[in-house]
Design a protein around this motif. Sequence first.
Motif, PDB file in Angstrom:
ATOM      1  N   THR A   1     -28.270-121.664  64.532  1.00 26.19           N
ATOM      2  CA  THR A   1     -28.506-120.293  64.060  1.00 26.19           C
ATOM      3  C   THR A   1     -28.868-120.287  62.588  1.00 26.19           C
ATOM      4  N   ARG A   2     -28.313-121.248  61.832  1.00 25.24           N
ATOM      5  CA  ARG A   2     -28.474-121.263  60.356  1.00 25.24           C
ATOM      6  C   ARG A   2     -28.157-119.877  59.770  1.00 25.24           C
ATOM      7  N   VAL A   3     -27.042-119.331  60.225  1.00 21.29           N
ATOM      8  CA  VAL A   3     -26.504-118.089  59.675  1.00 21.29           C
ATOM      9  C   VAL A   3     -25.030-118.303  59.408  1.00 21.29           C
ATOM     10  N   GLY A   4     -24.601-117.966  58.220  1.00 23.69           N
ATOM     11  CA  GLY A   4     -23.186-117.958  57.896  1.00 23.69           C
ATOM     12  C   GLY A   4     -22.965-116.810  56.934  1.00 23.69           C
ATOM     13  N   TRP A   5     -21.783-116.736  56.340  1.00 21.90           N
ATOM     14  CA  TRP A   5     -21.579-115.721  55.319  1.00 21.90           C
ATOM     15  C   TRP A   5     -20.518-116.164  54.342  1.00 21.90           C
ATOM     16  N   ILE A   6     -20.577-115.603  53.157  1.00 26.83           N
ATOM     17  CA  ILE A   6     -19.515-115.838  52.180  1.00 26.83           C
ATOM     18  C   ILE A   6     -18.757-114.527  51.967  1.00 26.83           C
ATOM     19  N   THR A   7     -17.499-114.681  51.564  1.00 29.39           N
ATOM     20  CA  THR A   7     -16.698-113.553  51.124  1.00 29.39           C
ATOM     21  C   THR A   7     -16.208-113.884  49.719  1.00 29.39           C
ATOM     22  N   ALA A   8     -16.432-112.966  48.795  1.00 31.97           N
ATOM     23  CA  ALA A   8     -16.035-113.172  47.397  1.00 31.97           C
ATOM     24  C   ALA A   8     -16.054-111.801  46.729  1.00 31.97           C
ATOM     25  N   SER A   9     -15.831-111.781  45.433  1.00 32.63           N
ATOM     26  CA  SER A   9     -15.855-110.492  44.734  1.00 32.63           C
ATOM     27  C   SER A   9     -17.278-109.938  44.715  1.00 32.63           C
ATOM     28  N   GLU A  10     -17.372-108.626  44.512  1.00 34.32           N
ATOM     29  CA  GLU A  10     -18.701-107.996  44.478  1.00 34.32           C
ATOM     30  C   GLU A  10     -19.605-108.660  43.449  1.00 34.32           C
ATOM     31  N   GLN A  11     -19.025-109.014  42.287  1.00 34.76           N
ATOM     32  CA  GLN A  11     -19.846-109.660  41.251  1.00 34.76           C
ATOM     33  C   GLN A  11     -20.500-110.928  41.796  1.00 34.76           C
ATOM     34  N   ILE A  12     -19.712-111.758  42.450  1.00 37.18           N
ATOM     35  CA  ILE A  12     -20.219-113.042  42.928  1.00 37.18           C
ATOM     36  C   ILE A  12     -21.176-112.840  44.113  1.00 37.18           C
ATOM     37  N   CYS A  13     -20.825-111.943  45.021  1.00 40.20           N
ATOM     38  CA  CYS A  13     -21.730-111.668  46.156  1.00 40.20           C
ATOM     39  C   CYS A  13     -23.083-111.146  45.678  1.00 40.20           C
ATOM     40  N   LYS A  14     -23.043-110.299  44.648  1.00 41.60           N
ATOM     41  CA  LYS A  14     -24.287-109.759  44.102  1.00 41.60           C
ATOM     42  C   LYS A  14     -25.138-110.874  43.491  1.00 41.60           C
ATOM     43  N   ARG A  15     -24.495-111.738  42.689  1.00 42.46           N
ATOM     44  CA  ARG A  15     -25.237-112.874  42.101  1.00 42.46           C
ATOM     45  C   ARG A  15     -25.837-113.736  43.209  1.00 42.46           C
ATOM     46  N   TYR A  16     -25.057-113.917  44.268  1.00 43.28           N
ATOM     47  CA  TYR A  16     -25.516-114.760  45.378  1.00 43.28           C
ATOM     48  C   TYR A  16     -26.722-114.142  46.080  1.00 43.28           C
ATOM     49  N   SER A  17     -26.620-112.855  46.402  1.00 43.26           N
ATOM     50  CA  SER A  17     -27.698-112.269  47.212  1.00 43.26           C
ATOM     51  C   SER A  17     -28.970-112.080  46.394  1.00 43.26           C
ATOM     52  N   VAL A  18     -28.807-111.844  45.097  1.00 40.14           N
ATOM     53  CA  VAL A  18     -29.973-111.753  44.208  1.00 40.14           C
ATOM     54  C   VAL A  18     -30.692-113.109  44.158  1.00 40.14           C
ATOM     55  N   HIS A  19     -29.898-114.161  44.120  1.00 38.35           N
ATOM     56  CA  HIS A  19     -30.488-115.490  44.123  1.00 38.35           C
ATOM     57  C   HIS A  19     -31.178-115.759  45.477  1.00 38.35           C
ATOM     58  N   ALA A  20     -30.506-115.378  46.548  1.00 40.29           N
ATOM     59  CA  ALA A  20     -31.091-115.589  47.876  1.00 40.29           C
ATOM     60  C   ALA A  20     -32.431-114.864  48.010  1.00 40.29           C
TER      61      ALA A  20
ATOM     62  N   ASP B   1     -12.249-105.122  45.423  1.00 34.23           N
ATOM     63  CA  ASP B   1     -13.718-105.183  45.370  1.00 34.23           C
ATOM     64  C   ASP B   1     -14.266-106.475  45.968  1.00 34.23           C
ATOM     65  N   TRP B   2     -13.722-106.857  47.136  1.00 38.90           N
ATOM     66  CA  TRP B   2     -14.299-108.003  47.849  1.00 38.90           C
ATOM     67  C   TRP B   2     -15.528-107.526  48.615  1.00 38.90           C
ATOM     68  N   SER B   3     -16.381-108.490  48.912  1.00 35.81           N
ATOM     69  CA  SER B   3     -17.610-108.168  49.621  1.00 35.81           C
ATOM     70  C   SER B   3     -18.054-109.393  50.417  1.00 35.81           C
ATOM     71  N   CYS B   4     -19.068-109.206  51.234  1.00 37.47           N
ATOM     72  CA  CYS B   4     -19.628-110.326  52.005  1.00 37.47           C
ATOM     73  C   CYS B   4     -21.143-110.322  51.847  1.00 37.47           C
ATOM     74  N   THR B   5     -21.732-111.488  51.923  1.00 39.70           N
ATOM     75  CA  THR B   5     -23.194-111.598  51.978  1.00 39.70           C
ATOM     76  C   THR B   5     -23.532-112.794  52.855  1.00 39.70           C
ATOM     77  N   MET B   6     -24.601-112.661  53.620  1.00 39.87           N
ATOM     78  CA  MET B   6     -24.943-113.745  54.547  1.00 39.87           C
ATOM     79  C   MET B   6     -25.549-114.932  53.818  1.00 39.87           C
ATOM     80  N   THR B   7     -25.456-116.087  54.468  1.00 41.48           N
ATOM     81  CA  THR B   7     -26.026-117.325  53.945  1.00 41.48           C
ATOM     82  C   THR B   7     -26.924-117.930  55.027  1.00 41.48           C
ATOM     83  N   VAL B   8     -27.694-118.928  54.661  1.00 44.73           N
ATOM     84  CA  VAL B   8     -28.435-119.656  55.695  1.00 44.73           C
ATOM     85  C   VAL B   8     -27.622-120.887  56.118  1.00 44.73           C
ATOM     86  N   GLY B   9     -26.299-120.744  56.089  1.00 44.66           N
ATOM     87  CA  GLY B   9     -25.396-121.828  56.474  1.00 44.66           C
ATOM     88  C   GLY B   9     -24.574-122.278  55.282  1.00 44.66           C
ATOM     89  N   SER B  10     -23.454-122.926  55.564  1.00 44.61           N
ATOM     90  CA  SER B  10     -22.530-123.267  54.475  1.00 44.61           C
ATOM     91  C   SER B  10     -23.040-124.396  53.581  1.00 44.61           C
TER      92      SER B  10
END
Lengths: 510, 510
Positions: free
Chosen positions: B330-349, B180-189
Amino acid sequence: MAPPSAIEVLPETDTSTFTIPDRLIIRHIAKRRAASGKLIAGVAAAADVRAFKGRTHHIHKPLAKRWDRRLTDEAKSRGGSSLKEAAKFLKQPGLISLGGGLPSSEYFPIEEMSFKVPNLKSTSGEGHAVLSVGKHDMAHGTSDYDLATALQYGQGHGSAQLLRFLVEHTELVHNPPYSDWSCTMTVGSTSAFDMAIRMFGKPGDWILSEEYTFPAMVETAAPMGARGGKKPVLLYTVPTGQNPTGSTQSLQRRKEIYAVAQKHDLYILEDEPYYFLQMQPYTGPNAADVPALASHEEFLLSLVPSYLSLDVDGRVMRMDSFSKVIAPGTRVGWITASEQICKRYSVHADLSTQSPSGVSQMMLFKILEEQWGHGGFLDWLLHIRMEYTARRNVTLDACEQFLPKDVVSWKAPKAGMFQWLRVEWEKHPDYSRKTLVEIEDELFHANMRHGTLLMKGSWFCPDKEVDTGKMFFRATYAAAPLDQIREAVRRFGESLREAFGLVALADGGA
Amino acid sequence: MAPPSAIEVLPETDTSTFTIPDRLIIRHIAKRRAASGKLIAGVAAAADVRAFKGRTHHIHKPLAKRWDRRLTDEAKSRGGSSLKEAAKFLKQPGLISLGGGLPSSEYFPIEEMSFKVPNLKSTSGEGHAVLSVGKHDMAHGTSDYDLATALQYGQGHGSAQLLRFLVEHTELVHNPPYSDWSCTMTVGSTSAFDMAIRMFGKPGDWILSEEYTFPAMVETAAPMGARGGKKPVLLYTVPTGQNPTGSTQSLQRRKEIYAVAQKHDLYILEDEPYYFLQMQPYTGPNAADVPALASHEEFLLSLVPSYLSLDVDGRVMRMDSFSKVIAPGTRVGWITASEQICKRYSVHADLSTQSPSGVSQMMLFKILEEQWGHGGFLDWLLHIRMEYTARRNVTLDACEQFLPKDVVSWKAPKAGMFQWLRVEWEKHPDYSRKTLVEIEDELFHANMRHGTLLMKGSWFCPDKEVDTGKMFFRATYAAAPLDQIREAVRRFGESLREAFGLVALADGGA
């Protein structure tokens, strides 16, 4: 504090007998620029915002208040990026730097970019222009900004090239009445609000807002522990075309609220995405339209003054956005506040969001600075004004024609993209048996069955535990084609008549 | 935990006798896509990351661990944006929405955009291509992404169009060993790290890092109250081409550190901006170069495995960045982590940075997805690899030729853009009278007088109170032209000889 009433009267200005204040004259900006010399801002250059502002030393303006006691420990202890500090050594002539870890622009695989935009610069105002930028336009002397710079790392405050335009625009429109105001770019107002809460919101602090407000702001602040305290420290307000009520605070109302903020030492977060969606007056379904505004100066004078323009104390952080007037996808906005607050903000940005996207900044620079200029941008805003006026008018005409006034009432918005509709749920057949929330939900789904979606008013209550006793729906006229807006309002009327047991409209008319 | 030693041996792979694993074969991605049908993702569409991943249900992979107990109250209580939730109602056929407050794309004053990029798609690999995008390419069926979508509001995870490419690329390179890994974009690391600390860093928590580390990360975390606790909960590491030491952890070292993280239940923040700056082996000043890698598969197999690729528990958040391989702006990056963490991240974003710039996303989409494809991107990364190899070799050759080995030593970096140089300050004439920091500062300024800027090693100490007893300077070979790198190293040698009272080099050579 009571919520602002939906509609209030703006002061009217008769420009025919009025001497235009100096600050509204766009050509003075060009004079100022010529006097301060060519802007030279290379990779990650720090911007000198003071140099972008008008010379107002002949007018006395006070300094902003200091906010040290209000800033969170996090905001106070941010020292900024030490490596960016090392950049100050780079000015030595002949120096070869093996210092900063910036990649060479030869490895940016983008040689050229271009943007096709409406041509507002020429006096004809016709057609389109294609704006191009290469990697080394600065070295070639063809532009103040190029891809080697825009695609490189930048500063938290954004590029000097675009920031200069934003500072000049801010002075033209708002002319803040204290001396040490400044601007810094954001990655959009949602991020700016998040940053503001991190800077000002100590756990347990209380934030004042309108009775109904943009839920994202509550959802941003609440997890950080804000709200729930006794005495508020922050006032969050959308003074113009408020979301969701569409209300616009009058100048008088703004002055009164500012005085309350002074009395209780509140810091004001002025969120103004809809500021330039101030529209022509609504004359009614069968009346002639009010003539369009004839000049830039008349346009600027027609705008209701911002909190920033009243801010003698430096107690306002104004958040401006391109989302409603250029495009949300730019993720570029800016704040205006005292130098102290802007500095805290940009230092924080250096270590979190960094600068806004250089690709977005370049696009905005090409359009605003190189193609349109300040006058062209105002022309574009005037164009948007007339478009939204037409959209609002269609909405209001449809409300007049199709809605049952026995159970629904509304006011004409002066700004923004929202029509706020009050439903007298006390007249609903199930009033004695069901709660407001239940009936609101039934009406929402009844609307859906009739093929129209409006937002529930309760979604905009900042505190779900407060019962306002009133029911609203929010309709936006921002996006749907005009004939569909009309049809959607007709369906809403039909849905309400059915739910409230009223007589249906004769086919197609009131 | 001891810092990783600067250079360790990577496992060597003989691909001539090796069956290429399925997951490394790029054409399989195209097959998968064909099977899952055309991507249709309109305005602010939620992306289904699972649909972008390979079908691995024939291989057993465990589920990630849950991290509820580690998440901050802020991260746990973020419910996301309620208005974005309302978007689920929009699927009803024939519905007219007056719901979402999105501006109409007719008011985006950008009709077309184009990007001139190196043409890596054709078999010739020669010349440039101009990639264009219009406002309504999706409606016209000419592309899966257009300006009306990219310039509109988006989702916290970024556009489905670009995210699909990133998920596929991540699977190709890392193939995470849990399901259950996933990815979500970031505005940079930098922003991703800031977000990670907000999600995982409770006040007083301790963060482990390398002995020398990227100071911006310390400056980000310290004001939030992290560090200073007793038992660490997070491990922050740059495993490849570390900043500032240039060191690359071997696979064996990574396995050992991962086992330590498992034993003490550490969550790992893997920051990998330099991952694709892994270079050819250094053969010395007079030896022949190692032949370039011959295929995509050979390239992928040559890369040291990431923590993500070892992560059976889902205890790694990997941060990827375009800054070193496309462009920082570009100020675009991405993270890879478990779905739980990606979801928390993108909800915050959704409630802070929102999505990355749509203008940047469009540029990356056009280049990566429509022009280069996965193979073309790997070709570009191979190109960058050879360029950085040449830069590092020039640096090392110059060090061999110009630096006094009595007082300075170094190792050949296997990755990244940094040459870490240890100075034996114990041999400095003032050693008995002055501190390390004083002598380091003198040497820094002596270098400046000789016309070369190197960064002080002490700027990279995460804890200023810890005395490592060792002195370093960091040189980067990322940006200066090759002849200037050589000259800067020569000046540094001259500066050191003077400061340490050593005999000067004969003119121009060792």
